[in-house]
Design a protein around this motif. Structure first.
Motif, PDB file in Angstrom:
ATOM      1  N   ASP A   9     -36.237 -81.754 -59.432  1.00 19.05           N
ATOM      2  CA  ASP A   9     -34.864 -82.703 -59.904  1.00 19.05           C
ATOM      3  C   ASP A   9     -34.560 -83.810 -59.017  1.00 19.05           C
ATOM      4  O   ASP A   9     -33.993 -84.551 -58.972  1.00 19.05           O
ATOM      5  CB  ASP A   9     -34.318 -82.232 -60.547  1.00 19.05           C
ATOM      6  CG  ASP A   9     -33.885 -81.384 -60.393  1.00 19.05           C
ATOM      7  OD1 ASP A   9     -33.655 -80.530 -59.650  1.00 19.05           O
ATOM      8  OD2 ASP A   9     -32.466 -81.517 -60.621  1.00 19.05           O
ATOM      9  N   VAL A  32     -35.977 -76.931 -62.425  1.00 17.02           N
ATOM     10  CA  VAL A  32     -35.154 -77.983 -62.266  1.00 17.02           C
ATOM     11  C   VAL A  32     -33.964 -77.460 -62.213  1.00 17.02           C
ATOM     12  O   VAL A  32     -33.811 -76.991 -63.405  1.00 17.02           O
ATOM     13  CB  VAL A  32     -35.560 -79.581 -63.241  1.00 17.02           C
ATOM     14  CG1 VAL A  32     -36.860 -79.873 -62.523  1.00 17.02           C
ATOM     15  CG2 VAL A  32     -35.478 -78.973 -64.501  1.00 17.02           C
ATOM     16  N   TYR A  37     -35.564 -84.022 -66.238  1.00 20.90           N
ATOM     17  CA  TYR A  37     -36.300 -84.273 -65.555  1.00 20.90           C
ATOM     18  C   TYR A  37     -37.126 -83.745 -66.476  1.00 20.90           C
ATOM     19  O   TYR A  37     -38.668 -84.119 -65.965  1.00 20.90           O
ATOM     20  CB  TYR A  37     -36.028 -84.268 -63.862  1.00 20.90           C
ATOM     21  CG  TYR A  37     -35.027 -85.088 -63.220  1.00 20.90           C
ATOM     22  CD1 TYR A  37     -35.841 -86.031 -62.424  1.00 20.90           C
ATOM     23  CD2 TYR A  37     -33.835 -85.366 -63.407  1.00 20.90           C
ATOM     24  CE1 TYR A  37     -35.788 -86.740 -61.573  1.00 20.90           C
ATOM     25  CE2 TYR A  37     -33.412 -85.689 -62.857  1.00 20.90           C
ATOM     26  CZ  TYR A  37     -33.931 -87.053 -62.159  1.00 20.90           C
ATOM     27  OH  TYR A  37     -33.160 -87.122 -61.032  1.00 20.90           O
TER      28      TYR A  37
END
Length: 152
Positions: A9, A32, A37
């Motif tokens: 991310d 992430v 994301y």
């Protein structure tokens, strides 16, 4: 064999994941911190885990059976660099079968504990996302990360 990108991310991690998808890397996994994301990465065919390195059991499950992890996590709130969370990564990687760790270091003179892994340290700087805006990503660094994974 699986490849895991931690910090997908972040601008560099996201660019690397997309480049690996374009190259057809099978069994690509991403970690992430920001769940926003995850949908785009999943749509690209990437297995995504939302979390951080402070939970070694969860991260260990993501690393299980992976050959290479590209560690680009910049720590809580994007405040540091991969070496700030290095010990957490080594703890999570125990008994997972992981072979190689690839990361970016700003100061090439710093060498972290290798923990028995094949460690590839690439000189560079991980740019951070600021207020939702994405900083530019160095294409040469993305290429170097891809090449480091290909050494297997």
């Amino acid at each position: 064999m699986p490849v895991v990108v931690i910090g997908a991310d972040r601008p560099l991690g996201g660019a690397l994941v997309l480049a690996l998808v374009e190259l057809g890397v099978p069994d690509l996994r991403a970690v992430v911190r920001d769940r926003a994301y995850a949908p785009a990465l999943r749509a690209a065919g990437v297995r995504v885990s939302v979390g951080d390195l402070s939970d070694p059991l969860r991260l260990g499950a993501v690393l299980e059976g992976a050959h290479t992890v590209v560690h680009l996590d910049t720590g809580p709130e994007g405040s540091g660099g991969p070496l700030d969370t290095w010990d957490w990564l080594l703890e999570a990687a125990e008994d997972t079968g992981l072979t190689r760790i690839v990361t970016v270091v700003e100061d090439e003179r710093i060498s972290p504990d290798r923990g028995g892994y094949d460690v590839v340290l690439l000189p560079g700087r991980i740019t951070r996302s600021c207020g939702g805006a994405t900083d530019a990503v160095d294409p040469a660094l993305v290429s170097a990360l891809i090449e480091a994974d290909r050494r297997r």
